[in-house]
Structure formats: C-alpha cells, structure tokens
Design a protein around this motif. Structure first.
Motif, mmCIF file in Angstrom:
data_model
loop_
_atom_site.group_PDB
_atom_site.id
_atom_site.type_symbol
_atom_site.label_atom_id
_atom_site.label_comp_id
_atom_site.label_asym_id
_atom_site.label_seq_id
_atom_site.Cartn_x
_atom_site.Cartn_y
_atom_site.Cartn_z
ATOM 1 N N ARG A 61 71.744 -14.081 115.980
ATOM 2 C CA ARG A 61 73.486 -14.047 116.585
ATOM 3 C C ARG A 61 74.219 -13.234 117.129
ATOM 4 N NH1 ARG A 61 72.217 -19.014 113.550
ATOM 5 N NH2 ARG A 61 74.584 -18.333 112.243
ATOM 6 N N THR A 65 75.401 -11.438 120.221
ATOM 7 C CA THR A 65 77.379 -11.964 121.348
ATOM 8 C C THR A 65 77.645 -10.067 121.722
ATOM 9 O OG1 THR A 65 77.281 -14.115 119.407
ATOM 10 C CG2 THR A 65 79.589 -12.646 119.933
ATOM 11 N N ALA A 97 68.112 -19.590 115.078
ATOM 12 C CA ALA A 97 69.034 -18.104 115.267
ATOM 13 C C ALA A 97 69.747 -18.154 116.813
ATOM 14 C CB ALA A 97 67.837 -17.160 115.930
ATOM 15 N N GLY A 98 69.031 -19.937 117.140
ATOM 16 C CA GLY A 98 69.815 -20.109 119.242
ATOM 17 C C GLY A 98 68.092 -20.225 119.758
#
Length: 396
Positions: A61, A65, A97-98
């Motif tokens: 992450r 970003t 992690a998404g």
C-alpha cells in the motif's frame, strides 16, 4: 523539469529518479525493493505467516501511494504477480493489500527463459518459444527488403544488431536457438555489413565483423560463460549471489555430459551442461572437469580466470580456431604439394597445430578512421586470403 518526450532512456531516468524514495520506503517497511526499468518487485521476511502478510500488505500500500499519488505513475494491476505457496495465503495478502496486487502464480516468469527450459523433442525447434522467435526473425527479414537507400542501409544494420539478433539469441545460455536460425542470423549479419563474398567461408568472412558481433560465436560462448560464472560464484561466494550449485553437483553434471558426448558436438543432447561442453569443443577446448578446460597438454583453471578474462580468451581463441578451420583445406593442399620439402612440411604441421596468427589480418579488417577499408576492399581481401592462403602462410 520532466523527462523529454520520446526519449529512449525515459524508463532508466525514471528508475534513477526514484531510487532515493524507494530505498527510504524499503528501509521504513523492512522490505527489499527492486526496480528494473518499469517493473517493481517487493520481497519480505517474517517469523510467522501472519506477520509476513501484514508486513507485505502495508509495504504494498505504501509503495502504491508513493508511485501513483505522489509521482503520478499508475500501476498495472493486471500485470501484478504474487508468488504464494497456497491460495489461502494469496487471498489473505490480497485482502491486506487492498485486492489490487495481481493474481497468484506458482513461479516467477523470466521473459521466456523458463519456456526455453521446457523439455521437448530433440531437433532444431524443440521449444515453441524458439520456433516463434525464429518465425518472427524471418518475417522481419522480409520487411527489411522494403527499406532502401543509403539511410535505409544504415537503419537495417541497427535494426539487425540492436533488435533482431538479441531477440533471437535471448536465453541461449540455457538452450541453443538452433543451427538453422544461427546460420541465417550470421548470413544476414554478413550481408548487412557488405561482407558476403563468393567462395569465402562464412567463418572467414565473420572475422571482418567487430569483435563480439558474430551470432555463431555468441550462441556458442554463452553456455560456457554461464557455466564459468556458476563455478566462479561457488569458488568465491558473494553475499548477493547465494543461489549457486555446489562443486559436487557440477562435477557430476560434467561427468554425465562427457559420458553422453564422448566426442563431437552432440546436438541430440539439448541441456545447459551439454551446451557448455559443446561451446568448449567448438574452439578446440575440452571441459575435462567442472573447473578445468584442456587443450592438448595445456590446462586452464576456471578458479584462476575471472569471467571477464574468460570472455576475452574465448573470443581470441574463436578467431584463431575459425581462421584455421576456414583455411584448413588450403593448408592440406600445401602439405600435399610440398611433401618433398621436409622443412615446409614441418612448418605446415606446426601451423596447423598452433593455429594461424590472425592478428595482422584482423587489424587490417577492423581498422577505423582513415585506415578503414571499404566493404568492397574487405571482400577482395577475404577472397585473396581464402584463395591464396599458401602465399599468406609462406610469407610471400
């Protein structure tokens, strides 16, 4: 101020600009980050699986970003890969992690080298990847016919040298691209350089190419140099290169290859070890053990020769050996003609055993600047050497 639009070095410039930020983020999250052109990989270690998933998820992450929000470099989720030992581990990591880090894969792809290692039937095109590359090579040759003019000739050379040959020879350290493909690549290289001459062996014409530009030599030296690097790293360990084979494994591999190939080139055997043995025999050497190359009574220890020095030695020996091979028929004619002259016969035998001194010829063929010969003059010189080798040997 940004990267120049259309720059061929743009990906490398981006990698260099991101090095400091990537190193800082890697230290912060205790992971190993590696960027090659536009590919980013993360590696992490932890005492437990749960701790590893949490560490990797947070690091993923953070890096996303950094790249997408701060630098405006979007990541392609459909190209992401997760090297996971179990599907449950992969699902947990994706949730942490998404869900954007990509699909799970049982192995890491290496741009076709893994495909080249797949077992197949013996022959010129045992692998579908090699067949596809050869078809692409021949297709591009047809397209080059539409490029003409003085600028087109220069462009053809660059396309063949920088694009077509590297694509055809990629991964040749683990599997030879095929004798037919290499033969066509060499003839194309000679034709683009204006060195194709009637009656001149290809081994002799290739000597006029810059050192390291002969496709046949590149395909044969790669397996032996790769073998030497493996032995070198096993002898002198490095912290960054821990995944190396032991000497015992290398010795057993060489012993088995020598049993399969007691002599000759053995093209029916298509493994990296057999290819290394074949590369040594191509220039008159013999891989008698994992760390020893022999030529007659001479011995070359791989542990005492650096990889860079080995490359230089191999190419020098290739040039002398191929010149000897190209002129061997003429030399045999000289021996038969001067059978009555014992001194000439002895000298001819000595030249055949030691090889020809190729340096004067190479110096003339590869001269640059004001001393550089035209393609026409190089062809005439090669024809003279090929057809009048007896004069060259006797010093006339």
């Amino acid at each position: 101020r940004g990267v120049i639009a259309g720059s061929s070095l743009a990906t490398f410039e981006v990698s260099m600009l991101l090095q400091r930020e990537l190193c800082a983020a890697a230290v912060r999250h205790q992971v190993l980050a590696s960027i090659h052109i536009d590919d980013l990989s993360l590696t992490a270690e932890a005492a437990s699986l749960q701790a590893l998933e949490e560490k990797m998820g947070k690091a993923a992450r953070a890096f996303r970003t950094l790249l997408e929000e701060r630098y405006g470099l979007p990541l392609a989720s459909n190209k992401g890969q997760v090297l996971a030992s179990h599907k449950n581990d992969e699902e947990q990591l994706r949730n942490t992690a998404g869900g954007w880090i990509g699909e799970a894969t049982p192995h890491v792809r290496r741009l076709g080298v893994d495909h080249s290692l797949r077992a197949g039937l013996p022959g010129e095109h045992a692998s579908g990847v090699r067949r596809t590359r050869y078809i692409a090579f021949t297709g591009r040759l047809k397209l080059l016919k539409f490029v003409s003019g003085p600028h087109g000739l220069k462009a053809k050379k660059q396309v063949v040298k920088a694009g077509m040959l590297p694509a055809l020879l990629y991964g040749c350290e683990v599997r030879h691209p095929g004798r037919l493909a290499v033969k066509q690549a060499r003839s194309t290289t000679l034709r683009m350089a204006g060195l194709s001459a009637a009656g001149v062996p290809a081994d002799l014409s290739a000597l006029a190419l810059p050192r390291g530009a002969d496709p046949a030599m590149l395909a044969m030296e790669a397996p032996l140099l790769r073998w030497h690097r493996e032995y070198w790293l096993g002898t002198y360990p490095q912290a960054s290169q821990q995944d190396v084979l032991s000497r015992g494994l290398l010795e057993r591999a060489v012993r088995k290859a020598r049993e399969d190939m007691p002599e000759g080139e053995g093209w029916e055997f298509d493994t990296p070890v057999h290819a290394a043995l074949r590369g040594a025999r191509a220039i008159g050497w013999e891989l008698v053990s994992a760390g020893v190359l022999a030529q007659g009574e001479c011995r070359l220890l791989l542990s005492g020769t650096s990889p860079a020095a080995m490359r230089v030695l191999y190419r020098q020996r290739w040039e002398a050996h191929k010149l000897t091979t190209a002129l061997q028929l003429r030399l045999q004619t000289l021996q038969a003609t001067k059978a009555e002259d014992q001194a000439a016969q002895t000298e001819a035998d000595s030249l055949l055993h030691r090889g020809f001194d190729a340096q004067p010829l190479l110096k003339v063929l590869r001269a640059k600047g004001k001393s550089e010969l035209t393609s026409h003059c190089k062809r005439r010189l090669l024809q003279w050497v090929s057809g009048a080798a007896h004069k060259a040997i006797s010093g006339v």
